[in-house]
Design an enzyme around this catalytic site. Structure first.
Site, PDB file in Angstrom:
ATOM      1  CG  MET A 186      -1.625   1.224   1.730  1.00  0.00           C
ATOM      2  SD  MET A 186      -2.500   1.335   3.185  1.00  0.00           S
ATOM      3  CE  MET A 186      -1.324   1.937   4.097  1.00  0.00           C
ATOM      4  N   PRO A 187       1.063   1.786  -1.032  1.00  0.00           N
ATOM      5  CG  PRO A 187       1.934   1.983  -3.382  1.00  0.00           C
ATOM      6  CD  PRO A 187       0.735   1.641  -2.366  1.00  0.00           C
ATOM      7  CG  LEU A 188       0.829   7.187   3.528  1.00  0.00           C
ATOM      8  CD1 LEU A 188      -0.574   7.386   3.201  1.00  0.00           C
ATOM      9  CD2 LEU A 188       1.024   6.661   4.886  1.00  0.00           C
TER      10      LEU A 188
ATOM     11  CG  HIS B  82      -3.942   4.778   0.801  1.00  0.00           C
ATOM     12  ND1 HIS B  82      -5.227   4.602   1.955  1.00  0.00           N
ATOM     13  CD2 HIS B  82      -3.824   3.510   0.594  1.00  0.00           C
ATOM     14  CE1 HIS B  82      -5.559   3.449   1.839  1.00  0.00           C
ATOM     15  NE2 HIS B  82      -4.771   2.754   1.094  1.00  0.00           N
TER      16      HIS B  82
END
Length: 58
Positions: free
Chosen positions: A1-3, A40
């Protein structure tokens, strides 16, 4: 999940932020293989008086 956390000086419109989010999401997907729905992004608006460069307030 890239943030991704993006900090900007206040003053951008909602439309500018939407375009930025779209472009950043596309770049993350293209370069990492992440799914679009897993990217995200948090945008923080800073007051102009709360930011300095080279010892000078912006």
């Amino acid at each position: 999940m890239p943030l991704v956390h993006i900090e900007l000086l206040e003053g951008r419109t909602a439309e500018q932020k939407e375009a930025l989010v779209k472009d950043v999401t596309e770049a993350i997907v293209k370069n990492t293989g992440a799914k679009t729905e897993n990217v995200h992004i948090v945008i923080s608006d800073m007051k102009k008086g709360d930011y300095a460069v080279g010892g000078k307030m912006k």
